[in-house]
Design a protein around this motif. Structure first.
Motif, PDB file in Angstrom:
ATOM      1  N   HIS A  55      -1.343 -12.015   6.063  1.00 59.78           N
ATOM      2  CA  HIS A  55      -0.887 -12.480   4.655  1.00 59.78           C
ATOM      3  C   HIS A  55       0.136 -11.447   3.875  1.00 59.78           C
ATOM      4  CE1 HIS A  55      -1.238 -14.623   1.007  1.00 59.78           C
ATOM      5  NE2 HIS A  55      -1.326 -13.622   0.402  1.00 59.78           N
ATOM      6  N   LEU A  56      -0.139 -10.373   4.061  1.00 61.05           N
ATOM      7  CA  LEU A  56       0.802  -9.575   3.303  1.00 61.05           C
ATOM      8  C   LEU A  56       2.034  -9.182   4.081  1.00 61.05           C
ATOM      9  CD1 LEU A  56      -1.493  -6.698   2.255  1.00 61.05           C
ATOM     10  CD2 LEU A  56      -0.320  -7.721   0.907  1.00 61.05           C
ATOM     11  N   GLY A  57       2.028  -9.480   5.697  1.00 56.95           N
ATOM     12  CA  GLY A  57       3.425  -9.332   6.362  1.00 56.95           C
ATOM     13  C   GLY A  57       3.319  -8.132   7.249  1.00 56.95           C
ATOM     14  N   GLY A  58       2.215  -7.422   7.391  1.00 60.08           N
ATOM     15  CA  GLY A  58       1.902  -6.350   8.335  1.00 60.08           C
ATOM     16  C   GLY A  58       1.337  -5.041   7.944  1.00 60.08           C
ATOM     17  N   GLU A  59       1.182  -4.062   8.792  1.00 60.51           N
ATOM     18  CA  GLU A  59       0.480  -2.831   8.492  1.00 60.51           C
ATOM     19  C   GLU A  59       1.073  -2.144   7.253  1.00 60.51           C
ATOM     20  OE1 GLU A  59       0.042   0.639  11.367  1.00 60.51           O
ATOM     21  OE2 GLU A  59      -1.917  -0.377  11.404  1.00 60.51           O
ATOM     22  N   GLN A  60       2.518  -2.072   7.440  1.00 58.65           N
ATOM     23  CA  GLN A  60       3.107  -1.137   6.564  1.00 58.65           C
ATOM     24  C   GLN A  60       3.071  -1.619   4.943  1.00 58.65           C
ATOM     25  OE1 GLN A  60       4.326   1.866   6.763  1.00 58.65           O
ATOM     26  NE2 GLN A  60       3.478   1.603   9.023  1.00 58.65           N
ATOM     27  N   VAL A  61       3.068  -3.081   4.923  1.00 59.81           N
ATOM     28  CA  VAL A  61       2.996  -3.688   3.719  1.00 59.81           C
ATOM     29  C   VAL A  61       1.528  -3.581   3.102  1.00 59.81           C
ATOM     30  CG1 VAL A  61       3.416  -5.947   2.397  1.00 59.81           C
ATOM     31  CG2 VAL A  61       4.741  -5.244   4.417  1.00 59.81           C
ATOM     32  N   LEU A  62       0.734  -3.645   4.073  1.00 62.02           N
ATOM     33  CA  LEU A  62      -0.916  -3.426   3.576  1.00 62.02           C
ATOM     34  C   LEU A  62      -0.822  -2.134   2.937  1.00 62.02           C
ATOM     35  CD1 LEU A  62      -3.921  -3.987   3.725  1.00 62.02           C
ATOM     36  CD2 LEU A  62      -4.113  -2.659   5.815  1.00 62.02           C
ATOM     37  N   PHE A  63      -0.438  -1.092   3.494  1.00 61.36           N
ATOM     38  CA  PHE A  63      -0.376   0.434   2.933  1.00 61.36           C
ATOM     39  C   PHE A  63       0.437   0.187   1.563  1.00 61.36           C
ATOM     40  CE2 PHE A  63      -0.358   1.994   7.529  1.00 61.36           C
ATOM     41  CZ  PHE A  63      -1.630   1.710   7.539  1.00 61.36           C
ATOM     42  N   ASP A  64       1.558  -0.575   1.263  1.00 58.72           N
ATOM     43  CA  ASP A  64       2.119  -0.542   0.091  1.00 58.72           C
ATOM     44  C   ASP A  64       1.249  -1.134  -0.981  1.00 58.72           C
ATOM     45  OD1 ASP A  64       4.496   0.607   1.074  1.00 58.72           O
ATOM     46  OD2 ASP A  64       5.292  -1.357   1.600  1.00 58.72           O
ATOM     47  N   TRP A  65       0.610  -2.274  -0.552  1.00 63.95           N
ATOM     48  CA  TRP A  65      -0.567  -2.893  -1.406  1.00 63.95           C
ATOM     49  C   TRP A  65      -1.544  -2.071  -1.775  1.00 63.95           C
ATOM     50  CZ3 TRP A  65      -5.463  -4.987  -0.093  1.00 63.95           C
ATOM     51  CH2 TRP A  65      -6.106  -5.752  -1.168  1.00 63.95           C
ATOM     52  N   LEU A  66      -2.262  -1.341  -0.849  1.00 65.90           N
ATOM     53  CA  LEU A  66      -3.268  -0.259  -1.191  1.00 65.90           C
ATOM     54  C   LEU A  66      -2.633   0.521  -1.932  1.00 65.90           C
ATOM     55  CD1 LEU A  66      -5.055   0.199   2.293  1.00 65.90           C
ATOM     56  CD2 LEU A  66      -5.844  -1.095   0.041  1.00 65.90           C
ATOM     57  N   GLY A  67      -1.451   1.147  -1.814  1.00 67.28           N
ATOM     58  CA  GLY A  67      -1.018   2.317  -2.606  1.00 67.28           C
ATOM     59  C   GLY A  67      -0.678   1.959  -4.104  1.00 67.28           C
ATOM     60  N   GLN A  68      -0.716   0.400  -4.315  1.00 66.12           N
ATOM     61  CA  GLN A  68      -0.684   0.178  -5.631  1.00 66.12           C
ATOM     62  C   GLN A  68      -1.577  -0.120  -6.567  1.00 66.12           C
ATOM     63  OE1 GLN A  68       1.661  -3.648  -5.213  1.00 66.12           O
ATOM     64  NE2 GLN A  68       3.388  -2.800  -4.360  1.00 66.12           N
ATOM     65  N   GLN A  69      -3.002   0.319  -5.797  1.00 59.97           N
ATOM     66  CA  GLN A  69      -4.250  -0.091  -6.309  1.00 59.97           C
ATOM     67  C   GLN A  69      -4.596   1.407  -7.038  1.00 59.97           C
ATOM     68  OE1 GLN A  69      -5.132  -3.094  -6.659  1.00 59.97           O
ATOM     69  NE2 GLN A  69      -3.378  -3.788  -5.474  1.00 59.97           N
ATOM     70  N   PRO A  70      -5.504   1.400  -7.775  1.00 53.58           N
ATOM     71  CA  PRO A  70      -6.037   2.811  -8.488  1.00 53.58           C
ATOM     72  C   PRO A  70      -6.972   3.325  -7.287  1.00 53.58           C
ATOM     73  CG  PRO A  70      -6.899   1.000  -9.851  1.00 53.58           C
ATOM     74  CD  PRO A  70      -5.970   0.256  -8.574  1.00 53.58           C
ATOM     75  N   GLY A  71      -7.125   4.573  -7.589  1.00 58.78           N
ATOM     76  CA  GLY A  71      -8.152   5.317  -7.020  1.00 58.78           C
ATOM     77  C   GLY A  71      -8.266   5.468  -5.466  1.00 58.78           C
ATOM     78  N   GLN A  72      -9.408   5.179  -4.976  1.00 62.07           N
ATOM     79  CA  GLN A  72      -9.372   5.600  -3.627  1.00 62.07           C
ATOM     80  C   GLN A  72      -8.543   4.550  -2.444  1.00 62.07           C
ATOM     81  OE1 GLN A  72     -11.701   7.588  -2.276  1.00 62.07           O
ATOM     82  NE2 GLN A  72     -12.137   7.092  -0.230  1.00 62.07           N
TER      83      GLN A  72
END
Length: 190
Positions: A55-72
């Motif tokens: 849905h996000l468009g791949g693994e790198q975008v998944l990391f980008d999305w997680l990187g925008q979230q706080p904490g862990q």
């Protein structure tokens, strides 16, 4: 036994655009928790993780999305940036030559004793990425951060020599410094 959980209702709401900010943070925490187990997830959980990633468009975008979230989630994303880089560098001849030269002088650079395999080959850096991921899976996050820091430090030492051998690696040192800063910042904020 570890419980792997990705809430289907949260995923459905997120994919449809109906998930609120708190729900997205909850989903990101769930993803960050199961990500280190991606190779061993039960099929239903792996399918949910794949759905999120696609849905996000791949693994790198998944990391980008997680990187925008706080904490862990942010810290996990930053560590995975290093893990991906280590896996890539594992197959890079210039890096392996520079690493062999370093290890002739210092077989186990500071902080890497007990983590580095004795030989320097295509499995050396991949082994470190596996160790970082394993520590995350075991919820030994502080240790994963320390290992990541020691790994980056070692790579920064060899980056000039690797770039001398292969000029395409000229940006490696800067890339490593950015990864180091990002991990330090996420660790301090987490």
């Amino acid at each position: 036994m570890e419980e792997f959980r990705l809430d289907q209702k949260l995923i459905d709401a997120w994919v449809s655009g109906a998930l609120d900010a708190d729900g997205e943070v909850t989903l990101a925490h769930q993803v960050a928790r199961v990500l280190p187990f991606h190779w061993t997830l039960p099929n239903p959980v792996a399918a949910k993780l794949s759905r999120i990633t696609e849905h996000l468009g791949g693994e790198q975008v998944l990391f980008d999305w997680l990187g925008q979230q706080p904490g862990q989630p942010q810290l996990v994303a930053r560590l995975y940036r290093l893990i991906v880089l280590l896996d890539h560098l594992s197959a890079t001849d210039a890096v392996l030559v520079a690493l062999r030269e370093l290890r002739e002088r210092t077989p186990y650079p500071p902080g890497l004793g007990g983590y580095l395999i004795p030989d320097t080959n295509s499995e050396t850096l991949a082994g470190l990425s596996w160790q970082i991921e394993r520590l995350l899976a075991e919820d030994r996050v502080d240790e994963a951060v320390r290992l990541a820091g020691s790994t980056v430090e070692m790579l920064q030492q060899i980056a000039p020599r690797a770039a001398e051998i292969d000029p395409d690696l000229g940006s490696l040192r800067g890339q490593l410094e950015q990864i180091r800063k990002d991990i330090v910042a996420a660790s301090a904020a987490g």
